[in-house]
Enzyme design. Structure first.
Site, short mmCIF file in Angstrom:
data_model
loop_
_atom_site.label_atom_id
_atom_site.label_comp_id
_atom_site.label_asym_id
_atom_site.label_seq_id
_atom_site.Cartn_x
_atom_site.Cartn_y
_atom_site.Cartn_z
N ASP A 221 0.88 -1.17 0.00
CA ASP A 221 0.00 0.00 0.00
C ASP A 221 0.91 1.22 0.00
O ASP A 221 2.14 1.10 0.18
CB ASP A 221 -0.91 -0.04 1.25
CG ASP A 221 -1.95 1.07 1.29
OD1 ASP A 221 -2.16 1.76 0.26
OD2 ASP A 221 -2.56 1.29 2.36
N ARG A 286 -14.65 -4.34 -4.64
CA ARG A 286 -15.18 -3.45 -3.60
C ARG A 286 -16.70 -3.34 -3.75
O ARG A 286 -17.43 -3.31 -2.76
CB ARG A 286 -14.56 -2.04 -3.70
CG ARG A 286 -13.08 -1.94 -3.39
CD ARG A 286 -12.76 -2.27 -1.94
NE ARG A 286 -13.54 -1.49 -1.00
CZ ARG A 286 -13.24 -0.24 -0.59
NH1 ARG A 286 -12.14 0.35 -1.03
NH2 ARG A 286 -14.02 0.41 0.28
#
Ligand code: CP
Ligand code: NVA
Length: 308
Positions: A221, A286
Site C-alpha cells: 500500500d 469493492r
C-alpha cells in the site's frame, strides 16, 4: 406506556475482529452471489437510504457504496464532514440520533477511529467504517473475495505485506486468525511496530526477501497514508515490490494493492503490468463486497440475499 418490543442489536461493521467468522464467511458467500447477479441486480434495498460521510478523499469507496446502493434500488446522500454541523459544534451523539431518524445506515470515512465507535454507540442504524487510521474492513472483505476467486480457499495461504504497517495491514492482521492464513509483514526497522501492538498470529520481519519467499499473495500500500503527508519515505525503498521480489514468491503468486497507487514508489510499473497483478479485479470487488456488507447490515430491515 413503554415499548416492550425487544429489538435485535444494530449491526455495525467497524472492525473485522468484532464480527464472528461465520458472519464474515456468509457475507463473502453473498458477495459472490451478488457478483453473479451483477447484470440483473435484485432490488434488495428498495426504500432504503445510506448516508455517506467523508472527511478524507475517496474514489473506490465512494463509487462502490454509491453504486451498490443504487444498483440494488436504494438511495444515497453524500456529505463531507465540514459541510455538516458535525464539523462545527454539534455533538457526535446528536448527529447519530438525527441520522437515525432520516436514513437506514451510515458509512463514514475519517481519521479518528474512536469517533466512528462513538457514532455507532449512539446510532439506532448500522454504522459502517469506510476507513479510519486504525482499519479498513470493507477493503479487506474485497481482498478476501479476490484472493479466493484467484487462488481458491485462503486457508493455509501465505500473504506477505510490504512497507507501512498501516490501517489496511492492521485489518489483514485481524482477518488472518479468522480465515486461517499466514500473514507476514515486512516493515523497515525504524517503523517496526511494537510487538505488543501486533497480533501474535502474524510474523513480523525487516527482511523483505524472507517475507516474499513462497508467498501466495504479495501486497503493499502507499508508504504515506492520508493525513501523514510530509512523512520520510527513504526507509521504505528496500520494501518496494519489484519483479525480483515477485520472483521469490510462488509461481502462481498474485500482486494486490488497495489503490490509490504511487507508481514507482511502493511498486514498479512492470509488476503492475504483469499478469500477476489483480488490482483492477480487486477494485471491482469493492462493489460486490459492499453490496453484501450492506445487505448484512440491513438484514433487520428485511433484506435477505437469495441464492440462485
Ligand atoms: N482503496 C480505497 O479505499 O480507495 P479510495 O480511497 O479511493 O476509496
Ligand atoms: N492506507 C491508505 C489506504 C487508502 C485507501 C490510507 O489510509 O491513505
Amino acid at each position: 406506556m413503554t415499548d416492550q418490543t425487544v429489538r435485535p442489536p444494530v449491526r455495525h461493521f467497524i472492525n473485522l475482529d468484532q464480527i464472528p467468522t461465520e458472519t464474515l464467511q456468509s457475507i463473502l458467500t453473498n458477495a459472490r452471489e451478488l457478483k453473479a447477479q451483477k447484470f440483473s441486480p435484485p432490488q434488495l434495498f428498495a426504500g432504503l437510504s445510506l448516508a455517506m460521510i467523508f472527511d478524507k478523499k475517496s474514489t473506490r469507496t465512494r463509487l462502490s457504496f454509491e453504486i451498490a446502493m443504487k444498483q440494488l434500488g436504494g438511495h444515497t446522500i453524500v456529505m463531507t464532514k465540514d459541510e455538516m454541523q458535525l464539523g462545527g459544534a454539534e455533538s457526535i451523539e446528536d448527529t447519530a440520533k438525527v441520522l437515525s431518524r432520516f436514513v437506514d445506515g451510515v458509512m463514514i470515512r475519517l481519521s479518528n477511529h474512536e469517533t466512528v465507535e462513538e457514532l455507532a454507540s449512539y446510532a439506532d442504524i448500522p454504522v459502517i467504517n469506510a476507513l479510519t487510521d486504525a482499519s479498513h474492513p470493507c477493503q479487506i472483505m474485497a481482498d478476501l473475495l479476490t484472493i479466493e476467486e484467484k487462488l481458491g480457499d485462503i486457508k493455509g495461504r501465505k500473504i506477505a505485506w510490504f512497507g507501512d504497517y498501516n490501517n489496511v495491514a492492521k485489518t489483514f492482521a485481524q482477518a488472518a486468525p479468522k480465515f486461517g492464513f499466514d500473514l507476514t509483514v515486512a516493515v523497515p526497522p525504524p517503523l517496526t511496530p511494537d510487538k505488543k501492538n501486533v497480533a501474535t498470529t502474524i510474523t513480523l520481519t525487516d527482511d523483505p526477501i524472507a517475507a516474499a519467499k513462497d508467498a501466495d499473495v504479495i501486497v503493499t500500500d502507499t508508504w504515506v497514508s492520508m493525513g501523514q503527508e510530509g512523512k520520510q519515505i527513504d526507509a521504505f525503498i528496500p520494501y518496494r515490490v519489484t519483479p525480483d521480489l515477485m520472483a521469490k514468491a510462488k509461481p502462481h503468486a498474485i500482486f494486490m494493492h488497495c489503490m490509490p497507487i504511487h507508481r514507482g514508489e511502493e511498486v514498479t510499473d512492470d509488476v503492475l503490468a504483469s499478469p500477476a497483478s489483480v488490482i483492477y479485479d480487486e477494485a471491482e470487488n469493492r462493489l460486490h463486497a459492499q453490496k453484501a456488507i450492506l445487505a448484512w447490515c440491513f438484514e433487520h430491515s428485511g433484506v435477505n440475499v437469495q441464492h440462485k
